[in-house]
Design a protein around this motif. Structure first.
Motif, PDB file in Angstrom:
ATOM      1  N   ASP A 197       0.841  -1.187   0.000  1.00 24.94           N
ATOM      2  CA  ASP A 197       0.000   0.000   0.000  1.00 24.94           C
ATOM      3  C   ASP A 197       0.883   1.245   0.000  1.00 24.94           C
ATOM      4  OD1 ASP A 197      -1.746   2.114   0.572  1.00 24.94           O
ATOM      5  OD2 ASP A 197      -3.018   0.866   1.852  1.00 24.94           O
ATOM      6  N   ALA A 198       0.709   2.098  -0.998  1.00 26.03           N
ATOM      7  CA  ALA A 198       1.556   3.283  -1.124  1.00 26.03           C
ATOM      8  C   ALA A 198       1.478   4.173   0.110  1.00 26.03           C
ATOM      9  CB  ALA A 198       1.156   4.068  -2.371  1.00 26.03           C
ATOM     10  N   ALA A 199       0.367   4.148   0.811  1.00 22.01           N
ATOM     11  CA  ALA A 199       0.201   4.978   2.003  1.00 22.01           C
ATOM     12  C   ALA A 199       1.145   4.577   3.130  1.00 22.01           C
ATOM     13  CB  ALA A 199      -1.248   4.914   2.479  1.00 22.01           C
ATOM     14  N   ASP A 200       1.652   3.359   3.095  1.00 25.83           N
ATOM     15  CA  ASP A 200       2.531   2.862   4.157  1.00 25.83           C
ATOM     16  C   ASP A 200       4.010   2.990   3.814  1.00 25.83           C
ATOM     17  OD1 ASP A 200       0.213   2.044   5.485  1.00 25.83           O
ATOM     18  OD2 ASP A 200       0.255   0.059   4.535  1.00 25.83           O
ATOM     19  N   ALA A 201       4.347   3.579   2.669  1.00 29.96           N
ATOM     20  CA  ALA A 201       5.702   3.483   2.132  1.00 29.96           C
ATOM     21  C   ALA A 201       6.699   4.472   2.724  1.00 29.96           C
ATOM     22  CB  ALA A 201       5.661   3.659   0.615  1.00 29.96           C
ATOM     23  N   ALA A 202       6.239   5.643   3.137  1.00 29.62           N
ATOM     24  CA  ALA A 202       7.162   6.736   3.467  1.00 29.62           C
ATOM     25  C   ALA A 202       8.256   6.359   4.471  1.00 29.62           C
ATOM     26  CB  ALA A 202       6.368   7.948   3.964  1.00 29.62           C
ATOM     27  N   PRO A 203       7.947   5.725   5.587  1.00 24.91           N
ATOM     28  CA  PRO A 203       9.006   5.458   6.572  1.00 24.91           C
ATOM     29  C   PRO A 203      10.125   4.558   6.045  1.00 24.91           C
ATOM     30  CG  PRO A 203       6.844   5.202   7.564  1.00 24.91           C
ATOM     31  CD  PRO A 203       6.623   5.314   6.094  1.00 24.91           C
ATOM     32  N   VAL A 204       9.784   3.587   5.202  1.00 23.31           N
ATOM     33  CA  VAL A 204      10.818   2.664   4.734  1.00 23.31           C
ATOM     34  C   VAL A 204      11.531   3.176   3.486  1.00 23.31           C
ATOM     35  CG1 VAL A 204       9.943   0.562   5.775  1.00 23.31           C
ATOM     36  CG2 VAL A 204       9.004   1.311   3.595  1.00 23.31           C
ATOM     37  N   LEU A 205      10.964   4.152   2.808  1.00 24.89           N
ATOM     38  CA  LEU A 205      11.625   4.719   1.630  1.00 24.89           C
ATOM     39  C   LEU A 205      12.500   5.925   1.967  1.00 24.89           C
ATOM     40  CD1 LEU A 205       8.820   4.586  -1.093  1.00 24.89           C
ATOM     41  CD2 LEU A 205      10.734   3.003  -0.749  1.00 24.89           C
ATOM     42  N   GLU A 206      12.231   6.572   3.077  1.00 29.34           N
ATOM     43  CA  GLU A 206      12.958   7.787   3.443  1.00 29.34           C
ATOM     44  C   GLU A 206      14.478   7.607   3.483  1.00 29.34           C
ATOM     45  OE1 GLU A 206      12.927  11.163   7.006  1.00 29.34           O
ATOM     46  OE2 GLU A 206      11.544   9.454   7.062  1.00 29.34           O
ATOM     47  N   PRO A 207      15.012   6.481   3.978  1.00 34.78           N
ATOM     48  CA  PRO A 207      16.467   6.340   4.042  1.00 34.78           C
ATOM     49  C   PRO A 207      17.182   6.409   2.693  1.00 34.78           C
ATOM     50  CG  PRO A 207      15.403   4.742   5.479  1.00 34.78           C
ATOM     51  CD  PRO A 207      14.317   5.367   4.666  1.00 34.78           C
TER      52      PRO A 207
END
Length: 441
Positions: free
Chosen positions: A257-267
């Motif tokens: 789900d794209a809504a859950d992606a931000a924390p794991v993509l930020e690095p």
């Protein structure tokens, strides 16, 4: 059609413009009966045989000189069962066909990263793709296949029927028969997916590569981490000053789900000081076709690869230094991360021989000018040779050209499974009807 047909030159052309082969006869099959007739003719007259699905294989294996081409390119139907979560895919389909059909139901199966890639070629060679760490390789998602074998018989290959053939077809590539239909398992995904894509200056490439290496190994299996040394071709929204300039790019695609992606993509944006952020959300269909513009039909391509357990500092320095000397800015080095679902299947459960590898390093010579043929191929071979001491094998779909088949390629691509694959080929094609195809990796 034969050599005197008005469409002969168009029909013999494949995606890789470096390939210039002249078959004696090409048969554009309309149904499985045509395929059976072709196989029976091949068994009788024994010409060299090649099988054309999408015609996208870098090595040009879809066409042969002075032989018979069994062309499936018109067989592109995809039938989705959204309740069972399966898709039946004909042997000439491209991944664009599959993604369009499955996304209508919010489903997907692991496929290639270029939409015009043929389903058959990619899958039979294993099938690396963005979903591999989450749901496995393309071949890992096969439920069954319909195959016309060398005796002209139609066989179903699955875990319960012709299991040895099913085993070999999942990773051993060509020379086992003509696969006219694949049945894939599907997974919920989309319509939107999120991806991080951060561009770094070339002088930071080594440091960013090292930081990416750590991040890739530690990333959850819902992430597809990739790293590339490239020069971005022009596309809408890209600043002119970055077009054609050597860069390093760190990519992470979230399979969920794209809504859950931000924390794991930020690095992926904290590996250095990025000069450009191309991150965002797109549809899955768009994500699967994002590199199409950079790999046009008729371009010239020569790709070789290594599966590697590790990328130590010496290997990273070697890759960065060699990438800076590429003769054409379109050429690139792409590093893909494995693990996760790829390793949940045993090393001898399919013919794909590279379970356990952490990375695939693909040396992709890409150019347009025929005058650069020798330099581009030499550049790719040079880096591939230099990395070979740390290799555990080669990806069958990125294995150079068919003409290199005698240089131990079969052992590099099939590894410990080589002898078992050879035995399955003998069982289903004792007279060597597909011998010319089997000789290729």
């Amino acid at each position: 059609m034969g050599r005197d047909h008005s469409e002969y030159d168009h029909a013999r052309a494949v995606w890789n413009g470096l390939i210039d082969r002249h078959p004696e006869v090409m048969v554009r099959c309309a149904d499985i009966a045509d395929v059976i007739a072709c196989v029976e003719a091949a068994r009788t007259h024994r010409p060299p045989v090649s099988i054309r699905g999408g015609g996208h294989q870098v090595a040009g294996s879809a066409v042969c000189d002075d032989g018979l081409v069994i062309d499936l390119s018109e067989l592109r139907d995809v039938v989705v069962d959204p309740v069972a979560r399966t898709a039946r895919v004909q042997g000439g389909a491209r991944w664009a066909d599959v993604d369009a059909a499955t996304q209508a139901f919010g489903l997907a199966t692991p496929g290639g990263e270029v939409s015009e890639t043929g389903v058959a070629g990619l899958t039979l060679g294993g099938g690396l793709g963005l979903m591999q760490r989450t749901h496995g390789l393309s071949c890992d998602n096969l439920i069954s296949m319909t195959v016309v074998t060398a005796d002209g018989q139609v066989r179903r290959a699955s875990a319960d029927e012709n299991a040895d053939l099913f085993w070999a077809l999942r990773g051993a590539g060509r020379g086992l028969g003509v696969v006219t239909e694949f049945t894939f398992a599907l997974h919920p995904l989309g319509p939107d997916v999120a991806a991080a894509a951060f561009v770094y200056a070339p002088e930071e490439a080594g440091a960013v590569f090292r930081a990416w290496r750590r991040l890739a190994v530690e990333a959850p299996t819902t992430i597809a981490p990739q790293f590339a040394l490239w020069a971005l071709p022009p596309f809408p929204g890209l600043p002119d000053e970055i077009v054609g300039v050597p860069i390093a790019i760190a990519i992470g695609t979230y399979i969920g789900d794209a809504a859950d992606a931000a924390p794991v993509l930020e690095p992926f944006g904290a590996l250095g000081e990025p000069i450009l952020d191309l991150s965002g959300t797109s549809t899955w269909v768009e994500a699967q076709s994002q590199f199409d513009f950079a790999l046009p039909d008729g371009g010239r391509y020569y790709w070789k690869s290594h599966f590697m357990d590790d990328l130590d500092d010496e290997a990273i320095d070697l890759i960065v230094g060699h990438a800076a000397r590429r003769p054409d800015p379109n050429s690139a080095v792409f590093v893909r991360t494995l693990g996760g679902a790829v390793d949940r299947i045993g090393s001898d459960d399919t013919a794909f021989a590279h379970r356990g590898a952490r990375f695939n390093v693909s040396v992709d010579a890409i150019w347009r000018d025929p005058a650069l043929d020798d330099d581009s191929i030499a550049w790719a071979r040079g880096l591939w040779n230099a990395l070979e001491p740390g290799s555990r094998g080669m990806y069958l779909n990125f294995a150079g050209l068919d003409e290199e088949e005698g240089a131990g390629v079969s052992g590099l691509t099939l590894g410990a499974n080589e002898a078992r694959v050879r035995e399955v080929r003998r069982r289903y094609d004792p007279e060597g009807v597909f011998g010319s195809a089997a000789a290729r990796p």
